[in-house]
Design an enzyme around this catalytic site. Structure first.
Site, mmCIF file in Angstrom:
data_model
loop_
_atom_site.group_PDB
_atom_site.id
_atom_site.type_symbol
_atom_site.label_atom_id
_atom_site.label_comp_id
_atom_site.label_asym_id
_atom_site.label_seq_id
_atom_site.Cartn_x
_atom_site.Cartn_y
_atom_site.Cartn_z
ATOM 1 N N ARG A 168 0.130 -1.231 7.247
ATOM 2 C CA ARG A 168 -0.308 -2.560 6.800
ATOM 3 C C ARG A 168 0.085 -3.652 7.800
ATOM 4 O O ARG A 168 -0.646 -4.619 8.002
ATOM 5 C CB ARG A 168 0.284 -2.856 5.425
ATOM 6 C CG ARG A 168 -0.385 -2.050 4.299
ATOM 7 C CD ARG A 168 0.434 -2.099 3.027
ATOM 8 N NE ARG A 168 -0.258 -1.566 1.857
ATOM 9 C CZ ARG A 168 0.330 -1.382 0.678
ATOM 10 N NH1 ARG A 168 1.606 -1.692 0.511
ATOM 11 N NH2 ARG A 168 -0.352 -0.899 -0.345
ATOM 12 N N HIS A 208 -3.351 2.656 -0.465
ATOM 13 C CA HIS A 208 -2.461 2.737 -1.625
ATOM 14 C C HIS A 208 -1.504 3.894 -1.424
ATOM 15 O O HIS A 208 -1.906 4.950 -0.933
ATOM 16 C CB HIS A 208 -3.252 2.983 -2.924
ATOM 17 C CG HIS A 208 -2.365 3.430 -4.043
ATOM 18 N ND1 HIS A 208 -1.634 2.542 -4.806
ATOM 19 C CD2 HIS A 208 -2.036 4.666 -4.495
ATOM 20 C CE1 HIS A 208 -0.901 3.221 -5.678
ATOM 21 N NE2 HIS A 208 -1.129 4.515 -5.517
#
Ligand code: GDP
Ligand code: MG
Length: 201
Positions: free
Chosen positions: A136, A159
């Site tokens: 991320r 996720h």
């Protein structure tokens, strides 16, 4: 007790991760420390499936709302409500839209402390503050502020289950037992075997 090397965790490459053509990069980063891919599929999930996924843990609504409130306090930002459950009710609606907007890749990864290790590789929820070197932190720039201003979910590519308990529930939600393959990788001998036998000739 199961051996740490048997721990499995769920990873989903979200629609923005697929659109950013990061499937290969993400798999490479998970394979790199020695994790083993034991199940994988592409699908477009339904809204019902996404809602169930995020509410498998009855505490998710509270924890996620509180995380947002803490972040707003740190940034000196004023939220419309200070009720964590009201905050997550809105987030959940946005998440359903986000997660059903295109194909996702659902995967099960196995290896020692896999839940913890994958979370470390993935990085914190908000890309703005996720560490450099994490998926991320390296590949996207979204923030709570921007996502909330624009009325959408935070786009953070991926996720990953938060705890070993969450991993188990989420794997059962996304995969049938016979879609997960039990097999041995040759490198596991070096990663896990007590004696590194069979190397010298
Ligand atoms: P994760 O486990 O790091 O993915 O984070 P959570 O389980 O707390 O939240 C699930 C997902 O909801 C996140 O990955 C984001 O896509 C989204 N999300 C979480 N918190 C917020 C928020 O405060 N605002 C918005 N717009 N989206 C959020
Ligand atoms: Mg989570």
């Amino acid at each position: 007790m199961q051996h740490p090397k048997q721990e499995r965790t769920l990873v989903i490459i979200k629609p923005d991760g697929v659109q950013r053509t990061l499937i290969g990069e993400i798999i490479k980063r998970l394979e790199r420390p020695g994790l083993k891919l034991v199940a994988m599929k592409m699908c477009v999930p339904t809204e019902e499936h996404v809602e169930k996924h995020y509410t498998l843990d009855p505490e998710w609504r509270r924890i996620t709302g509180e995380k947002r409130i803490k972040n707003a306090k740190e940034k000196g930002e004023k939220l419309e409500t200070e009720d964590p459950l009201e905050i997550t009710a809105v987030i959940l609606e946005k998440l359903k839209k986000y997660m059903t907007s295109g194909p996702v890749i659902a995967m099960v990864w196995q290896g020692a402390h896999s839940t913890e290790l994958v979370r470390k590789i993935v990085g914190g929820t908000e890309p703005r503050s996720s560490d450099v070197g994490t998926i991320r932190g390296d590949f996207v720039l979204d923030s709570y502020t921007m996502a909330d201003t624009d009325g959408r979910a935070v786009r953070n590519l991926i996720h990953a289950s938060g705890t070993a308990k969450e991993s188990e529930a989420e794997i059962n939600h996304w995969f049938k037992k016979d879609e997960i393959v039990d097999y041995r990788l040759v490198q596991e001998q070096i990663l896990y075997d007590v004696n590194m036998d069979g190397i010298l000739e």
